[in-house]
Scaffold this motif. Sequence first.
Motif, PDB file in Angstrom:
ATOM      1  N   GLN A  90      30.689  19.246 -19.468  1.00  9.31           N
ATOM      2  CA  GLN A  90      29.861  20.088 -18.612  1.00  9.31           C
ATOM      3  C   GLN A  90      30.673  20.649 -17.446  1.00  9.31           C
ATOM      4  OE1 GLN A  90      25.755  18.899 -17.512  1.00  9.31           O
ATOM      5  NE2 GLN A  90      26.486  18.881 -15.396  1.00  9.31           N
ATOM      6  N   HIS A 172      23.708  16.156 -24.287  1.00 12.46           N
ATOM      7  CA  HIS A 172      24.101  17.366 -23.569  1.00 12.46           C
ATOM      8  C   HIS A 172      25.539  17.223 -23.061  1.00 12.46           C
ATOM      9  CE1 HIS A 172      23.722  15.461 -19.600  1.00 12.46           C
ATOM     10  NE2 HIS A 172      22.571  14.952 -20.014  1.00 12.46           N
ATOM     11  N   SER A 207      17.655  20.271 -23.544  1.00 13.81           N
ATOM     12  CA  SER A 207      18.356  20.662 -22.322  1.00 13.81           C
ATOM     13  C   SER A 207      18.488  22.166 -22.193  1.00 13.81           C
ATOM     14  CB  SER A 207      19.750  20.018 -22.280  1.00 13.81           C
ATOM     15  OG  SER A 207      19.666  18.621 -22.141  1.00 13.81           O
ATOM     16  N   TYR A 208      18.934  22.809 -23.268  1.00 16.16           N
ATOM     17  CA  TYR A 208      19.381  24.195 -23.149  1.00 16.16           C
ATOM     18  C   TYR A 208      18.391  25.235 -23.669  1.00 16.16           C
ATOM     19  CZ  TYR A 208      23.677  21.635 -22.317  1.00 16.16           C
ATOM     20  OH  TYR A 208      24.606  20.761 -21.807  1.00 16.16           O
ATOM     21  N   SER A 209      17.321  24.788 -24.327  1.00 13.38           N
ATOM     22  CA  SER A 209      16.318  25.721 -24.817  1.00 13.38           C
ATOM     23  C   SER A 209      14.956  25.420 -24.189  1.00 13.38           C
ATOM     24  CB  SER A 209      16.211  25.651 -26.347  1.00 13.38           C
ATOM     25  OG  SER A 209      15.237  26.524 -26.839  1.00 13.38           O
ATOM     26  N   ALA A 212      15.396  25.263 -20.417  1.00 11.83           N
ATOM     27  CA  ALA A 212      15.638  26.590 -19.861  1.00 11.83           C
ATOM     28  C   ALA A 212      14.358  27.397 -19.731  1.00 11.83           C
ATOM     29  CB  ALA A 212      16.650  27.336 -20.721  1.00 11.83           C
ATOM     30  N   THR A 224      21.673  20.293 -16.032  1.00 14.11           N
ATOM     31  CA  THR A 224      22.664  20.917 -16.916  1.00 14.11           C
ATOM     32  C   THR A 224      23.879  21.486 -16.190  1.00 14.11           C
ATOM     33  OG1 THR A 224      21.659  23.125 -16.799  1.00 14.11           O
ATOM     34  CG2 THR A 224      20.794  21.596 -18.466  1.00 14.11           C
ATOM     35  N   ARG A 228      19.639  29.396 -15.806  1.00 19.98           N
ATOM     36  CA  ARG A 228      18.771  29.613 -16.956  1.00 19.98           C
ATOM     37  C   ARG A 228      19.455  30.507 -17.994  1.00 19.98           C
ATOM     38  NH1 ARG A 228      13.834  28.075 -16.386  1.00 19.98           N
ATOM     39  NH2 ARG A 228      13.878  28.402 -14.134  1.00 19.98           N
ATOM     40  N   CYS A 231      22.269  28.651 -19.792  1.00 20.62           N
ATOM     41  CA  CYS A 231      21.743  27.723 -20.800  1.00 20.62           C
ATOM     42  C   CYS A 231      21.413  28.459 -22.091  1.00 20.62           C
ATOM     43  CB  CYS A 231      20.494  27.019 -20.273  1.00 20.62           C
ATOM     44  SG  CYS A 231      20.814  25.719 -19.070  1.00 20.62           S
ATOM     45  N   LYS A 232      20.757  29.603 -21.963  1.00 18.22           N
ATOM     46  CA  LYS A 232      20.401  30.387 -23.146  1.00 18.22           C
ATOM     47  C   LYS A 232      21.638  30.845 -23.892  1.00 18.22           C
ATOM     48  CE  LYS A 232      16.071  32.084 -21.135  1.00 18.22           C
ATOM     49  NZ  LYS A 232      15.336  33.279 -20.622  1.00 18.22           N
ATOM     50  N   LEU A 234      24.633  29.416 -23.842  1.00 18.69           N
ATOM     51  CA  LEU A 234      25.273  28.243 -24.445  1.00 18.69           C
ATOM     52  C   LEU A 234      24.565  27.832 -25.727  1.00 18.69           C
ATOM     53  CD1 LEU A 234      27.054  25.730 -24.616  1.00 18.69           C
ATOM     54  CD2 LEU A 234      25.584  24.652 -22.883  1.00 18.69           C
ATOM     55  N   TRP A 235      23.233  27.768 -25.688  1.00 17.26           N
ATOM     56  CA  TRP A 235      22.458  27.346 -26.855  1.00 17.26           C
ATOM     57  C   TRP A 235      22.660  28.319 -28.019  1.00 17.26           C
ATOM     58  CZ3 TRP A 235      20.815  23.617 -29.452  1.00 17.26           C
ATOM     59  CH2 TRP A 235      19.696  23.657 -30.280  1.00 17.26           C
TER      60      TRP A 235
END
Length: 304
Positions: A90, A172, A207-209, A212, A224, A228, A231-232, A234-235
């Motif tokens: 991270q 994560h 974590s990321y979806s 977010a 994270t 926001r 995160c989107k 990254l996912w």
Amino acid sequence: MEEEMMMKDFSIEGLQKIGQGLTASVYRINEEQIIKVYVPEYGLDRILKEKDVTRQSFISGVPTMMTFGTVCVGDSYGTIFEAFNYETLQECYQKQHANRDSLVDEYVDFVKQISAVQVNDELRDMLPSMLERLKNVFNKERYRLSDEESQIYEELISRIEHTDTFVHGDCHMGNLMYGPHQKLYAIDLGVCGYGSKLFVLCSIALSYSVGAKSLPGEQLYEVTGLSREECKELWHSFLCKYYGINGDEIIPYERSLYMYACMISSLYGIETGKIPEEVFRNVMVRGVVDTYKDGILPMSKLLS
């Protein structure tokens, strides 16, 4: 309890926080040690069991770190782990913008590696079956659902097959740390079990979806280390690399995993009181039902 009486007090004042998960935060003590400080409600018996699980997971082939001891940290407990003078995945992702693509490659490789580990008999006796645990929580909490919602949840759970592979339930980036030769290690095995790799993918989606879409910006960043939008991104990148699919073809995978993550986290979250009723009802249950009705991928595609 004898173990508690023998524990020393330890202060984390001034220590750098390097990671945060569902049940604990991780701080760096020095170049050789880190400390994982659990939330106050996380009992000592669970902490001591996690030490045993960490040792046996290492024996089974899960790249993780060994423990040195458990201490009192205010009204909480902490476990001291061996550490390497390296950063978490991270931290690297936060700082190395130009290198994010290759960091996601490493993330995908690590997830696939640990999801292929077959638990041995001793570790299986220590860990819960993720599927059986999910079924038990569903049966306990299904009274909160309407008949239609309950039928959808039951149908989705029936699609999950039982396996004996290792599941890191909080996978994560903040729970992965670089060690010698730039190898990744898991630093938090507090939420793990055995079962379908769907549970690992859903822990990342949480974590990321899901996070977010549902967490306030400050809380999302605390968990994270990302905004926001990050995160989107990254996912989306993780899934494209995991499945080897690009562009709009990945959207059905994103939607389906979002739905399963909402289903699993809604049940665990409402059981433990970690999510408020309005989030349970208006975000997670609604996310499950609406996505299910729009159509989802078969399990064979999600686990391919």
